[in-house]
Design a protein around this motif. Structure first.
Motif, PDB file in Angstrom:
ATOM      1  N   SER A  95       0.859  -1.175   0.000  1.00  0.00           N
ATOM      2  CA  SER A  95       0.000   0.000   0.000  1.00  0.00           C
ATOM      3  C   SER A  95       0.898   1.229   0.000  1.00  0.00           C
ATOM      4  O   SER A  95       2.099   1.142   0.296  1.00  0.00           O
ATOM      5  CB  SER A  95      -0.926   0.015   1.216  1.00  0.00           C
ATOM      6  OG  SER A  95      -0.193   0.374   2.379  1.00  0.00           O
ATOM      7  N   LYS A 145      -6.888   1.558   6.979  1.00  0.00           N
ATOM      8  CA  LYS A 145      -6.110   0.569   6.208  1.00  0.00           C
ATOM      9  C   LYS A 145      -6.935  -0.090   5.103  1.00  0.00           C
ATOM     10  O   LYS A 145      -6.436  -0.324   4.017  1.00  0.00           O
ATOM     11  CB  LYS A 145      -5.540  -0.511   7.130  1.00  0.00           C
ATOM     12  CG  LYS A 145      -4.201  -0.169   7.681  1.00  0.00           C
ATOM     13  CD  LYS A 145      -3.585  -1.353   8.378  1.00  0.00           C
ATOM     14  CE  LYS A 145      -2.221  -0.921   8.882  1.00  0.00           C
ATOM     15  NZ  LYS A 145      -1.520  -1.952   9.565  1.00  0.00           N
ATOM     16  N   GLY A 181      -5.945   2.895  -1.015  1.00  0.00           N
ATOM     17  CA  GLY A 181      -5.530   2.076  -2.150  1.00  0.00           C
ATOM     18  C   GLY A 181      -6.659   1.350  -2.846  1.00  0.00           C
ATOM     19  O   GLY A 181      -6.459   0.709  -3.868  1.00  0.00           O
TER      20      GLY A 181
END
Length: 149
Positions: A8, A32, A36
Motif C-alpha cells: 500500500s 487501512k 488504495g
C-alpha cells in the motif's frame, strides 16, 4: 510479503531506504481497508444471449430525430432508423417513446469527441435531416474487451 502482493502507499512510505531519510505514518486500522481501494465500484457486466458483453455507463448518443406529431412522428422515427441502419450498420439505433415525443438515438460513445466524429459523417450522408441531429448525454452500452466468466 511475497512478490505477487503489492504494498500500500502507507507501507511504501514507511519503508526505510538508507540515505533517503525516514518517514513514519501512523494510521487507524479503519483507514487501512480504504487506502488504495478503487474509488469507483466496478460496473456490472451484462451479456444478452448471442451478443458481446457490455457495461452500462454515462456517455453520449446522437439524437437523429425528435417529434411529437401524433400522426407522423412514429413512422418518421422508424423510417430514419431504417436509413441509418442501412448506412451505418455498426451503430446501435434505439427508438424511444416518452409521451408525446418519439426520439431516435444512435450509437454508444464514451466521449463527446467520438460522438462528434460520427455525427459529422452522418450529416454528410444525410444532408436533408442532418441539421436536426445533435449529441445528447445518455446511458450507453460499452463492449467489454475480455470474455465474462
Amino acid at each position: 510479503m511475497n512478490a505477487q502482493e503489492t504494498k500500500s502507499i502507507i507501507d511504501e512510505l514507511n519503508t526505510y531506504y538508507p540515505g533517503k531519510g525516514r518517514v513514519t505514518i501512523f494510521e487507524d486500522e479503519a483507514i487501512k481497508g480504504i487506502v488504495g481501494r478503487p474509488i469507483t465500484p466496478k460496473l456490472p457486466v451484462y451479456a444478452d444471449p448471442g451478443t458481446v458483453p457490455y457495461v452500462k455507463m454515462r456517455g453520449y448518443k446522437i439524437q437523429a430525430f425528435a417529434g411529437n406529431d401524433q400522426r407522423t412522428s412514429k413512422n418518421e422515427a422508424y423510417r430514419k432508423q431504417a436509413l441509418i441502419n442501412q448506412a451505418f450498420p455498426e451503430l446501435e439505433t434505439v427508438i424511444i417513446f416518452e409521451s408525446p415525443f418519439w426520439r431516435l438515438r444512435v450509437g454508444n460513445f464514451r466521449t463527446r469527441e467520438e460522438a462528434e466524429e460520427v455525427l459529422n459523417e452522418m450529416r454528410k450522408v444525410f444532408p436533408s435531416f442532418g441539421k436536426e441531429m445533435y449529441i445528447v448525454p445518455d446511458e450507453v452500452k460499452i463492449p467489454v474487451d475480455q470474455p465474462v466468466n
